[in-house]
Design a protein around this motif. Structure first.
Motif, PDB file in Angstrom:
ATOM      1  N   MET A  10      26.531  -8.571 -30.550  1.00  0.00           N
ATOM      2  CA  MET A  10      27.582  -9.511 -30.866  1.00  0.00           C
ATOM      3  C   MET A  10      28.799  -8.757 -31.396  1.00  0.00           C
ATOM      4  SD  MET A  10      27.249 -12.837 -33.207  1.00  0.00           S
ATOM      5  CE  MET A  10      28.496 -13.112 -34.397  1.00  0.00           C
ATOM      6  N   ILE A  11      29.946  -9.078 -30.843  1.00  0.00           N
ATOM      7  CA  ILE A  11      31.183  -8.424 -31.270  1.00  0.00           C
ATOM      8  C   ILE A  11      31.709  -9.134 -32.511  1.00  0.00           C
ATOM      9  CG2 ILE A  11      33.538  -7.866 -30.640  1.00  0.00           C
ATOM     10  CD1 ILE A  11      32.643  -7.704 -27.762  1.00  0.00           C
ATOM     11  N   THR A  12      31.956  -8.358 -33.527  1.00  0.00           N
ATOM     12  CA  THR A  12      32.454  -8.948 -34.762  1.00  0.00           C
ATOM     13  C   THR A  12      33.976  -8.907 -34.783  1.00  0.00           C
ATOM     14  OG1 THR A  12      32.430  -6.857 -35.968  1.00  0.00           O
ATOM     15  CG2 THR A  12      30.392  -8.156 -35.974  1.00  0.00           C
ATOM     16  N   SER A  13      34.531  -9.677 -35.693  1.00  0.00           N
ATOM     17  CA  SER A  13      35.989  -9.712 -35.804  1.00  0.00           C
ATOM     18  C   SER A  13      36.540  -8.372 -36.277  1.00  0.00           C
ATOM     19  CB  SER A  13      36.427 -10.833 -36.752  1.00  0.00           C
ATOM     20  OG  SER A  13      35.866 -10.639 -38.031  1.00  0.00           O
ATOM     21  N   VAL A  14      35.746  -7.602 -37.015  1.00  0.00           N
ATOM     22  CA  VAL A  14      36.188  -6.283 -37.466  1.00  0.00           C
ATOM     23  C   VAL A  14      36.364  -5.353 -36.271  1.00  0.00           C
ATOM     24  CG1 VAL A  14      35.550  -4.261 -38.836  1.00  0.00           C
ATOM     25  CG2 VAL A  14      35.126  -6.554 -39.734  1.00  0.00           C
ATOM     26  N   LEU A  15      35.428  -5.395 -35.332  1.00  0.00           N
ATOM     27  CA  LEU A  15      35.550  -4.553 -34.139  1.00  0.00           C
ATOM     28  C   LEU A  15      36.743  -4.956 -33.291  1.00  0.00           C
ATOM     29  CD1 LEU A  15      31.829  -4.206 -33.008  1.00  0.00           C
ATOM     30  CD2 LEU A  15      33.277  -2.465 -34.058  1.00  0.00           C
ATOM     31  N   ILE A  16      36.966  -6.252 -33.160  1.00  0.00           N
ATOM     32  CA  ILE A  16      38.113  -6.735 -32.396  1.00  0.00           C
ATOM     33  C   ILE A  16      39.410  -6.301 -33.068  1.00  0.00           C
ATOM     34  CG2 ILE A  16      39.355  -8.800 -31.631  1.00  0.00           C
ATOM     35  CD1 ILE A  16      36.589 -10.124 -31.287  1.00  0.00           C
ATOM     36  N   PHE A  17      39.483  -6.464 -34.399  1.00  0.00           N
ATOM     37  CA  PHE A  17      40.675  -6.047 -35.133  1.00  0.00           C
ATOM     38  C   PHE A  17      40.896  -4.550 -34.994  1.00  0.00           C
ATOM     39  CE2 PHE A  17      42.688  -4.367 -38.956  1.00  0.00           C
ATOM     40  CZ  PHE A  17      43.891  -5.040 -38.905  1.00  0.00           C
ATOM     41  N   SER A  18      39.829  -3.768 -35.103  1.00  0.00           N
ATOM     42  CA  SER A  18      39.940  -2.317 -34.975  1.00  0.00           C
ATOM     43  C   SER A  18      40.452  -1.930 -33.600  1.00  0.00           C
ATOM     44  CB  SER A  18      38.583  -1.679 -35.244  1.00  0.00           C
ATOM     45  OG  SER A  18      38.625  -0.300 -35.031  1.00  0.00           O
ATOM     46  N   PHE A  19      39.920  -2.562 -32.559  1.00  0.00           N
ATOM     47  CA  PHE A  19      40.352  -2.290 -31.198  1.00  0.00           C
ATOM     48  C   PHE A  19      41.834  -2.621 -31.023  1.00  0.00           C
ATOM     49  CE2 PHE A  19      41.066  -3.822 -26.849  1.00  0.00           C
ATOM     50  CZ  PHE A  19      40.717  -2.694 -26.138  1.00  0.00           C
ATOM     51  N   LEU A  20      42.238  -3.800 -31.482  1.00  0.00           N
ATOM     52  CA  LEU A  20      43.646  -4.204 -31.357  1.00  0.00           C
ATOM     53  C   LEU A  20      44.559  -3.301 -32.178  1.00  0.00           C
ATOM     54  CD1 LEU A  20      43.356  -8.086 -31.432  1.00  0.00           C
ATOM     55  CD2 LEU A  20      43.869  -6.627 -29.474  1.00  0.00           C
ATOM     56  N   TRP A  21      44.135  -2.959 -33.381  1.00  0.00           N
ATOM     57  CA  TRP A  21      44.963  -2.098 -34.223  1.00  0.00           C
ATOM     58  C   TRP A  21      45.142  -0.725 -33.581  1.00  0.00           C
ATOM     59  CZ3 TRP A  21      48.761  -1.959 -37.204  1.00  0.00           C
ATOM     60  CH2 TRP A  21      49.092  -0.807 -37.886  1.00  0.00           C
TER      61      TRP A  21
END
Length: 94
Positions: A1-12
């Motif tokens: 499961m992809i967490t919001s932290v991973l998504i934020f890290s990827f976008l950042w």
């Protein structure tokens, strides 16, 4: 499961490398002045793509990790932007 932290890290990472590429493109434009077809925005996009190109080439040739913000990474990004700006001028001038 992809967490919001991973998504934020990827976008950042993408946003920060985009900013890094824009700065590299501006410096490449200052080093290689002249009339560019496309203007400011095209030059900045060339800077972003050139920074990615420089990171890719340095990984292949020098086994260098471009995922760190360092002086070496900045030099690689500017060199990639210069290379791409040179190629773009040659292709666009025809």
């Amino acid at each position: 499961m992809i967490t919001s932290v991973l998504i934020f890290s990827f976008l950042w990472n993408w946003i920060s490398w985009g900013i890094f590429g824009v700065i590299a493109g501006a410096i490449a434009k200052a080093i290689m002045p002249g009339k560019d077809p496309g203007g400011f925005w095209v030059t900045m996009i060339i800077g972003i793509i050139g920074a990615m190109l420089g990171g890719f080439i340095s990984t292949l040739v020098l086994n260098y990790d471009p995922n760190n913000w360092s002086f070496g990474g900045f030099i690689v990004a500017v060199l990639g932007a210069l290379l791409l700006l040179f190629i773009y001028r040659k292709v666009a001038s025809r």
